[in-house]
Write a protein that holds these residues in place. Structure first.
Motif, PDB file in Angstrom:
ATOM      1  N   GLY A  88      11.305   1.649  -0.643  1.00  0.00           N
ATOM      2  CA  GLY A  88      12.224   0.629  -0.133  1.00  0.00           C
ATOM      3  C   GLY A  88      11.834   0.139   1.253  1.00  0.00           C
ATOM      4  N   PHE A  89      11.431   1.050   2.122  1.00  0.00           N
ATOM      5  CA  PHE A  89      10.989   0.639   3.453  1.00  0.00           C
ATOM      6  C   PHE A  89       9.759  -0.257   3.369  1.00  0.00           C
ATOM      7  CE2 PHE A  89      13.380   4.216   5.454  1.00  0.00           C
ATOM      8  CZ  PHE A  89      14.110   3.426   6.336  1.00  0.00           C
ATOM      9  N   ALA A  90       8.813   0.093   2.516  1.00  0.00           N
ATOM     10  CA  ALA A  90       7.591  -0.693   2.398  1.00  0.00           C
ATOM     11  C   ALA A  90       7.880  -2.092   1.863  1.00  0.00           C
ATOM     12  CB  ALA A  90       6.596   0.024   1.495  1.00  0.00           C
ATOM     13  N   VAL A  91       8.684  -2.191   0.834  1.00  0.00           N
ATOM     14  CA  VAL A  91       8.995  -3.492   0.248  1.00  0.00           C
ATOM     15  C   VAL A  91       9.851  -4.312   1.204  1.00  0.00           C
ATOM     16  CG1 VAL A  91      10.227  -4.610  -1.645  1.00  0.00           C
ATOM     17  CG2 VAL A  91       8.738  -2.676  -2.107  1.00  0.00           C
ATOM     18  N   GLY A  92      10.801  -3.678   1.865  1.00  0.00           N
ATOM     19  CA  GLY A  92      11.654  -4.380   2.816  1.00  0.00           C
ATOM     20  C   GLY A  92      10.877  -4.929   3.991  1.00  0.00           C
ATOM     21  N   MET A 108       0.827  -1.182   0.000  1.00  0.00           N
ATOM     22  CA  MET A 108       0.000   0.000   0.000  1.00  0.00           C
ATOM     23  C   MET A 108       0.877   1.254   0.000  1.00  0.00           C
ATOM     24  SD  MET A 108      -3.000   1.038  -0.059  1.00  0.00           S
ATOM     25  CE  MET A 108      -3.976   2.430   0.294  1.00  0.00           C
ATOM     26  N   THR A 109       1.917   1.224   0.826  1.00  0.00           N
ATOM     27  CA  THR A 109       2.815   2.377   0.875  1.00  0.00           C
ATOM     28  C   THR A 109       3.472   2.609  -0.480  1.00  0.00           C
ATOM     29  OG1 THR A 109       3.243   1.880   3.191  1.00  0.00           O
ATOM     30  CG2 THR A 109       4.758   3.398   2.120  1.00  0.00           C
ATOM     31  N   CYS A 110       3.814   1.512  -1.152  1.00  0.00           N
ATOM     32  CA  CYS A 110       4.424   1.644  -2.484  1.00  0.00           C
ATOM     33  C   CYS A 110       3.467   2.333  -3.444  1.00  0.00           C
ATOM     34  CB  CYS A 110       4.797   0.275  -3.032  1.00  0.00           C
ATOM     35  SG  CYS A 110       6.141  -0.511  -2.177  1.00  0.00           S
ATOM     36  N   ALA A 111       2.202   1.916  -3.429  1.00  0.00           N
ATOM     37  CA  ALA A 111       1.229   2.490  -4.351  1.00  0.00           C
ATOM     38  C   ALA A 111       0.994   3.964  -4.066  1.00  0.00           C
ATOM     39  CB  ALA A 111      -0.086   1.718  -4.256  1.00  0.00           C
ATOM     40  N   VAL A 112       0.854   4.321  -2.797  1.00  0.00           N
ATOM     41  CA  VAL A 112       0.622   5.718  -2.440  1.00  0.00           C
ATOM     42  C   VAL A 112       1.828   6.572  -2.815  1.00  0.00           C
ATOM     43  CG1 VAL A 112       0.300   7.299  -0.483  1.00  0.00           C
ATOM     44  CG2 VAL A 112      -1.034   5.201  -0.635  1.00  0.00           C
ATOM     45  N   VAL A 121      10.726  -8.977   4.991  1.00  0.00           N
ATOM     46  CA  VAL A 121      11.108  -9.454   6.325  1.00  0.00           C
ATOM     47  C   VAL A 121       9.935 -10.149   6.998  1.00  0.00           C
ATOM     48  CG1 VAL A 121      11.799  -8.689   8.634  1.00  0.00           C
ATOM     49  CG2 VAL A 121      12.973  -7.806   6.633  1.00  0.00           C
ATOM     50  N   PHE A 122       8.745  -9.602   6.846  1.00  0.00           N
ATOM     51  CA  PHE A 122       7.543 -10.191   7.427  1.00  0.00           C
ATOM     52  C   PHE A 122       7.321 -11.612   6.914  1.00  0.00           C
ATOM     53  CE2 PHE A 122       2.955 -10.814   6.646  1.00  0.00           C
ATOM     54  CZ  PHE A 122       2.563 -11.011   7.954  1.00  0.00           C
ATOM     55  N   ILE A 123       7.397 -11.821   5.616  1.00  0.00           N
ATOM     56  CA  ILE A 123       7.177 -13.143   5.027  1.00  0.00           C
ATOM     57  C   ILE A 123       8.284 -14.101   5.444  1.00  0.00           C
ATOM     58  CG2 ILE A 123       6.998 -14.418   2.844  1.00  0.00           C
ATOM     59  CD1 ILE A 123       4.567 -12.647   3.566  1.00  0.00           C
ATOM     60  N   THR A 124       9.524 -13.616   5.489  1.00  0.00           N
ATOM     61  CA  THR A 124      10.649 -14.466   5.882  1.00  0.00           C
ATOM     62  C   THR A 124      10.506 -14.936   7.324  1.00  0.00           C
ATOM     63  OG1 THR A 124      12.076 -13.293   4.336  1.00  0.00           O
ATOM     64  CG2 THR A 124      13.151 -14.574   6.054  1.00  0.00           C
ATOM     65  N   ILE A 125      10.161 -14.042   8.221  1.00  0.00           N
ATOM     66  CA  ILE A 125       9.994 -14.415   9.629  1.00  0.00           C
ATOM     67  C   ILE A 125       8.875 -15.448   9.778  1.00  0.00           C
ATOM     68  CG2 ILE A 125       9.198 -13.557  11.867  1.00  0.00           C
ATOM     69  CD1 ILE A 125      10.763 -11.005  11.299  1.00  0.00           C
ATOM     70  N   ALA A 126       7.785 -15.260   9.066  1.00  0.00           N
ATOM     71  CA  ALA A 126       6.679 -16.218   9.143  1.00  0.00           C
ATOM     72  C   ALA A 126       7.107 -17.587   8.626  1.00  0.00           C
ATOM     73  CB  ALA A 126       5.481 -15.704   8.357  1.00  0.00           C
ATOM     74  N   ALA A 127       7.821 -17.629   7.515  1.00  0.00           N
ATOM     75  CA  ALA A 127       8.230 -18.898   6.920  1.00  0.00           C
ATOM     76  C   ALA A 127       9.254 -19.627   7.779  1.00  0.00           C
ATOM     77  CB  ALA A 127       8.787 -18.667   5.519  1.00  0.00           C
ATOM     78  N   GLU A 128      10.113 -18.901   8.476  1.00  0.00           N
ATOM     79  CA  GLU A 128      11.149 -19.534   9.298  1.00  0.00           C
ATOM     80  C   GLU A 128      10.584 -20.245  10.519  1.00  0.00           C
ATOM     81  OE1 GLU A 128      13.909 -16.487  10.297  1.00  0.00           O
ATOM     82  OE2 GLU A 128      15.041 -16.727   8.437  1.00  0.00           O
ATOM     83  N   GLN A 129       9.346 -20.011  10.855  1.00  0.00           N
ATOM     84  CA  GLN A 129       8.753 -20.650  12.027  1.00  0.00           C
ATOM     85  C   GLN A 129       8.322 -22.090  11.746  1.00  0.00           C
ATOM     86  OE1 GLN A 129       8.811 -18.941  14.993  1.00  0.00           O
ATOM     87  NE2 GLN A 129       9.847 -17.410  13.740  1.00  0.00           N
ATOM     88  N   PHE A 130       8.419 -22.537  10.486  1.00  0.00           N
ATOM     89  CA  PHE A 130       7.943 -23.861  10.105  1.00  0.00           C
ATOM     90  C   PHE A 130       9.051 -24.650   9.411  1.00  0.00           C
ATOM     91  CE2 PHE A 130       4.274 -21.171  10.452  1.00  0.00           C
ATOM     92  CZ  PHE A 130       3.343 -21.979  11.085  1.00  0.00           C
TER      93      PHE A 130
END
Length: 118
Positions: free
Chosen positions: A28-32, A1-5, A36-45
């Protein structure tokens, strides 16, 4: 959303190079954050579930918009738009911090394992 705005704002304005760099920084902050969010979620499994988690977690997050919007609409009638936003934002922040507190640290953990059935 931040990227689009940010991209929308950038296309509507004649900007100087320094404002262009600030726009790139915001994108860059929005994409980063999302990466990181997806990576942290995936590392839990385990490795057998990582791809599934990485593709379904964003959908769970998108799904939470429905109850958040519902409770915002209820609170808006009672408290007004500004106070409702602060209340719902605070509740979401408390839930997020509680969830973050319960996450397992994966820094020194061997991530190459198969998730067992319970």
């Amino acid at each position: 959303m931040t990227c689009a705005v940010t991209a929308y704002y950038f296309t509507l304005q004649n900007q100087s190079p320094s404002r262009f760099y600030l726009t790139c920084l915001a994108i860059g902050f929005a994409v980063g954050y999302w990466a990181v969010f997806i990576t942290i979620a995936a590392e839990q499994f385990g490795t057998n579930l990582r791809a599934t988690v990485a593709s379904t977690v964003p959908n769970f997050i998108r799904g939470t918009v429905i109850p958040i919007t519902f409770f915002f609409q209820l609170a808006k009638r009672q408290f007004g738009i500004m106070q409702a936003g602060m209340i719902i934002g605070s509740v979401c922040l408390v839930i997020a911090l509680y969830a973050l507190h319960g996450l397992e640290e994966t820094f020194s953990k061997e991530l190459n394992y198969i998730e067992d059935l319970p």
